[in-house]
Design a protein around this motif. Structure first.
Motif, PDB file in Angstrom:
ATOM      1  N   CYS A 191       0.779  -1.190   0.083  1.00  0.00           N
ATOM      2  CA  CYS A 191      -0.012  -0.074  -0.108  1.00  0.00           C
ATOM      3  C   CYS A 191       0.790   1.210   0.198  1.00  0.00           C
ATOM      4  CB  CYS A 191      -0.816  -0.015   1.231  1.00  0.00           C
ATOM      5  SG  CYS A 191      -2.263  -1.297   1.229  1.00  0.00           S
ATOM      6  N   THR A 192       1.763   1.002   0.760  1.00  0.00           N
ATOM      7  CA  THR A 192       2.685   2.330   0.735  1.00  0.00           C
ATOM      8  C   THR A 192       3.532   2.581  -0.472  1.00  0.00           C
ATOM      9  OG1 THR A 192       4.672   1.292   2.132  1.00  0.00           O
ATOM     10  CG2 THR A 192       2.789   2.468   3.397  1.00  0.00           C
ATOM     11  N   GLN A 193       3.837   1.619  -1.270  1.00  0.00           N
ATOM     12  CA  GLN A 193       4.559   1.744  -2.513  1.00  0.00           C
ATOM     13  C   GLN A 193       3.594   2.465  -3.512  1.00  0.00           C
ATOM     14  OE1 GLN A 193       7.487   1.262  -3.239  1.00  0.00           O
ATOM     15  NE2 GLN A 193       8.388  -0.054  -1.761  1.00  0.00           N
ATOM     16  N   GLN A 194       2.232   2.062  -3.262  1.00  0.00           N
ATOM     17  CA  GLN A 194       1.445   2.784  -4.277  1.00  0.00           C
ATOM     18  C   GLN A 194       1.071   4.089  -3.826  1.00  0.00           C
ATOM     19  OE1 GLN A 194      -2.518   0.627  -3.915  1.00  0.00           O
ATOM     20  NE2 GLN A 194      -1.326  -1.182  -4.686  1.00  0.00           N
ATOM     21  N   VAL A 195       1.336   4.443  -2.446  1.00  0.00           N
ATOM     22  CA  VAL A 195       1.167   5.878  -2.171  1.00  0.00           C
ATOM     23  C   VAL A 195       2.549   6.585  -2.736  1.00  0.00           C
ATOM     24  CG1 VAL A 195       1.450   7.351  -0.097  1.00  0.00           C
ATOM     25  CG2 VAL A 195      -0.103   5.501   0.002  1.00  0.00           C
ATOM     26  N   GLY A 196       3.619   6.108  -2.579  1.00  0.00           N
ATOM     27  CA  GLY A 196       4.709   6.798  -2.981  1.00  0.00           C
ATOM     28  C   GLY A 196       4.534   7.009  -4.550  1.00  0.00           C
ATOM     29  N   HIS A 197       4.082   5.986  -5.388  1.00  0.00           N
ATOM     30  CA  HIS A 197       3.902   6.582  -6.709  1.00  0.00           C
ATOM     31  C   HIS A 197       2.886   7.479  -7.107  1.00  0.00           C
ATOM     32  CE1 HIS A 197       6.357   3.255  -8.327  1.00  0.00           C
ATOM     33  NE2 HIS A 197       5.795   2.274  -7.531  1.00  0.00           N
ATOM     34  N   LEU A 198       1.861   7.424  -6.365  1.00  0.00           N
ATOM     35  CA  LEU A 198       0.798   8.673  -6.312  1.00  0.00           C
ATOM     36  C   LEU A 198       1.478   9.885  -5.950  1.00  0.00           C
ATOM     37  CD1 LEU A 198      -2.098   9.265  -7.058  1.00  0.00           C
ATOM     38  CD2 LEU A 198      -2.704   8.916  -4.395  1.00  0.00           C
ATOM     39  N   LYS A 199       2.256   9.916  -4.909  1.00  0.00           N
ATOM     40  CA  LYS A 199       2.879  11.181  -4.288  1.00  0.00           C
ATOM     41  C   LYS A 199       3.932  11.636  -5.673  1.00  0.00           C
ATOM     42  CE  LYS A 199       2.967  11.062   0.531  1.00  0.00           C
ATOM     43  NZ  LYS A 199       3.917  10.934   1.703  1.00  0.00           N
ATOM     44  N   ALA A 200       4.701  10.737  -6.104  1.00  0.00           N
ATOM     45  CA  ALA A 200       5.732  11.060  -7.183  1.00  0.00           C
ATOM     46  C   ALA A 200       4.896  11.681  -8.265  1.00  0.00           C
ATOM     47  CB  ALA A 200       6.608   9.906  -7.421  1.00  0.00           C
ATOM     48  N   ALA A 201       3.805  10.954  -8.744  1.00  0.00           N
ATOM     49  CA  ALA A 201       3.229  11.494 -10.051  1.00  0.00           C
ATOM     50  C   ALA A 201       2.505  12.853  -9.948  1.00  0.00           C
ATOM     51  CB  ALA A 201       2.033  10.522 -10.255  1.00  0.00           C
ATOM     52  N   HIS A 202       2.353  13.198  -8.612  1.00  0.00           N
ATOM     53  CA  HIS A 202       1.725  14.549  -8.290  1.00  0.00           C
ATOM     54  C   HIS A 202       2.657  15.474  -7.608  1.00  0.00           C
ATOM     55  CE1 HIS A 202      -2.236  13.638  -9.667  1.00  0.00           C
ATOM     56  NE2 HIS A 202      -2.013  12.175  -9.321  1.00  0.00           N
ATOM     57  N   ARG A 203       3.888  15.019  -7.761  1.00  0.00           N
ATOM     58  CA  ARG A 203       5.059  15.742  -6.874  1.00  0.00           C
ATOM     59  C   ARG A 203       4.790  16.404  -5.706  1.00  0.00           C
ATOM     60  NH1 ARG A 203       8.220  15.891 -11.243  1.00  0.00           N
ATOM     61  NH2 ARG A 203       7.620  16.761 -13.409  1.00  0.00           N
ATOM     62  N   LEU A 204       4.089  15.450  -4.764  1.00  0.00           N
ATOM     63  CA  LEU A 204       4.132  15.642  -3.326  1.00  0.00           C
ATOM     64  C   LEU A 204       5.218  15.068  -2.639  1.00  0.00           C
ATOM     65  CD1 LEU A 204       0.389  14.069  -3.165  1.00  0.00           C
ATOM     66  CD2 LEU A 204       0.944  16.604  -2.939  1.00  0.00           C
ATOM     67  N   PRO A 205       5.564  15.660  -1.470  1.00  0.00           N
ATOM     68  CA  PRO A 205       6.685  15.399  -0.794  1.00  0.00           C
ATOM     69  C   PRO A 205       6.556  14.087  -0.275  1.00  0.00           C
ATOM     70  CG  PRO A 205       5.263  16.972   0.432  1.00  0.00           C
ATOM     71  CD  PRO A 205       4.971  16.933  -0.764  1.00  0.00           C
ATOM     72  N   PRO A 206       7.691  13.069  -0.158  1.00  0.00           N
ATOM     73  CA  PRO A 206       7.978  11.927   0.343  1.00  0.00           C
ATOM     74  C   PRO A 206       7.261  11.781   1.824  1.00  0.00           C
ATOM     75  CG  PRO A 206       9.910  12.294  -0.604  1.00  0.00           C
ATOM     76  CD  PRO A 206       9.183  13.759  -0.723  1.00  0.00           C
ATOM     77  N   ALA A 207       7.584  12.844   2.587  1.00  0.00           N
ATOM     78  CA  ALA A 207       7.312  12.690   3.992  1.00  0.00           C
ATOM     79  C   ALA A 207       6.092  13.580   4.365  1.00  0.00           C
ATOM     80  CB  ALA A 207       8.356  13.059   4.791  1.00  0.00           C
ATOM     81  N   ASP A 208       5.005  13.048   5.311  1.00  0.00           N
ATOM     82  CA  ASP A 208       4.150  14.014   5.639  1.00  0.00           C
ATOM     83  C   ASP A 208       4.314  14.153   7.322  1.00  0.00           C
ATOM     84  OD1 ASP A 208       1.576  15.087   6.391  1.00  0.00           O
ATOM     85  OD2 ASP A 208       0.406  13.743   4.878  1.00  0.00           O
ATOM     86  N   PRO A 209       4.938  15.160   7.793  1.00  0.00           N
ATOM     87  CA  PRO A 209       4.929  15.052   9.065  1.00  0.00           C
ATOM     88  C   PRO A 209       3.848  15.224  10.013  1.00  0.00           C
ATOM     89  CG  PRO A 209       6.718  16.426   7.903  1.00  0.00           C
ATOM     90  CD  PRO A 209       5.395  16.037   7.173  1.00  0.00           C
ATOM     91  N   GLY A 210       2.592  15.976   9.604  1.00  0.00           N
ATOM     92  CA  GLY A 210       1.454  15.955  10.259  1.00  0.00           C
ATOM     93  C   GLY A 210       0.886  14.469  10.431  1.00  0.00           C
ATOM     94  N   ARG A 211       0.803  13.787   9.113  1.00  0.00           N
ATOM     95  CA  ARG A 211       0.258  12.563   9.457  1.00  0.00           C
ATOM     96  C   ARG A 211       1.034  11.496  10.236  1.00  0.00           C
ATOM     97  NH1 ARG A 211      -3.102   8.345   8.165  1.00  0.00           N
ATOM     98  NH2 ARG A 211      -1.995   6.524   7.112  1.00  0.00           N
ATOM     99  N   GLU A 212       2.215  11.759  10.354  1.00  0.00           N
ATOM    100  CA  GLU A 212       3.226  10.888  10.881  1.00  0.00           C
ATOM    101  C   GLU A 212       2.932  11.150  12.560  1.00  0.00           C
ATOM    102  OE1 GLU A 212       7.037  11.817   9.165  1.00  0.00           O
ATOM    103  OE2 GLU A 212       6.277  11.331   7.315  1.00  0.00           O
ATOM    104  N   ALA A 213       2.813  12.215  12.764  1.00  0.00           N
ATOM    105  CA  ALA A 213       2.765  12.556  14.328  1.00  0.00           C
ATOM    106  C   ALA A 213       0.964  11.926  14.581  1.00  0.00           C
ATOM    107  CB  ALA A 213       2.601  13.954  14.518  1.00  0.00           C
ATOM    108  N   ARG A 214       0.133  12.049  13.655  1.00  0.00           N
ATOM    109  CA  ARG A 214      -1.111  11.655  14.143  1.00  0.00           C
ATOM    110  C   ARG A 214      -1.184  10.102  14.257  1.00  0.00           C
ATOM    111  NH1 ARG A 214      -2.356  15.422  10.097  1.00  0.00           N
ATOM    112  NH2 ARG A 214      -2.724  13.795   8.496  1.00  0.00           N
ATOM    113  N   GLN A 215      -0.271   9.470  13.293  1.00  0.00           N
ATOM    114  CA  GLN A 215      -0.283   8.123  13.443  1.00  0.00           C
ATOM    115  C   GLN A 215       0.598   7.558  14.552  1.00  0.00           C
ATOM    116  OE1 GLN A 215      -2.722   7.209  11.292  1.00  0.00           O
ATOM    117  NE2 GLN A 215      -1.305   5.268  10.593  1.00  0.00           N
TER     118      GLN A 215
END
Length: 113
Positions: free
Chosen positions: A41-65
């Protein structure tokens, strides 16, 4: 009753030890399979982020998780600090994968003239 490390435990103790170890082995296998699914699943997220030029890390989500996992750990009577360390290790691996996916995507994108 004391036993040496040479197997002096009685048959009932050995049987119980074997039963518990079999359960541990089954749990370990389940953990590995769950991690494999998570990383798919996270590989798919990585491809989606790369396709839309989103940063690899999401500190807000990481803190919530992390907060969420700590609460789950407390409910499960698992040391929340251990759970956080475990999740931080996984998050680090995910970010590293996302960075690699983004780099690969950049290499395969033709340069604009």
């Amino acid at each position: 009753m004391t036993t040496s490390h040479t197997g002096a435990a009685g048959p009932a103790v050995r049987a119980e030890l074997d039963r518990l170890r079999e359960s541990i082995d089954n749990i370990d296998a389940a953990v590995v399979h769950m991690l494999a699914e998570r990383f798919k699943c996270t590989q798919q997220v990585g491809h989606l982020k790369a396709a839309h030029r989103l940063p690899p890390a999401d500190p807000g989500r990481e803190a919530r998780q992390i907060a969420r996992l700590r609460a789950l750990a407390e409910d499960a009577r698992l040391d929340p600090a251990f759970a956080e360390k475990f999740l931080n290790f996984i998050i680090g691996e995910v970010i590293r994968h996302h960075e690699r996916i983004a780099e690969d995507a950049e290499k395969s994108t033709p340069a604009a003239d």
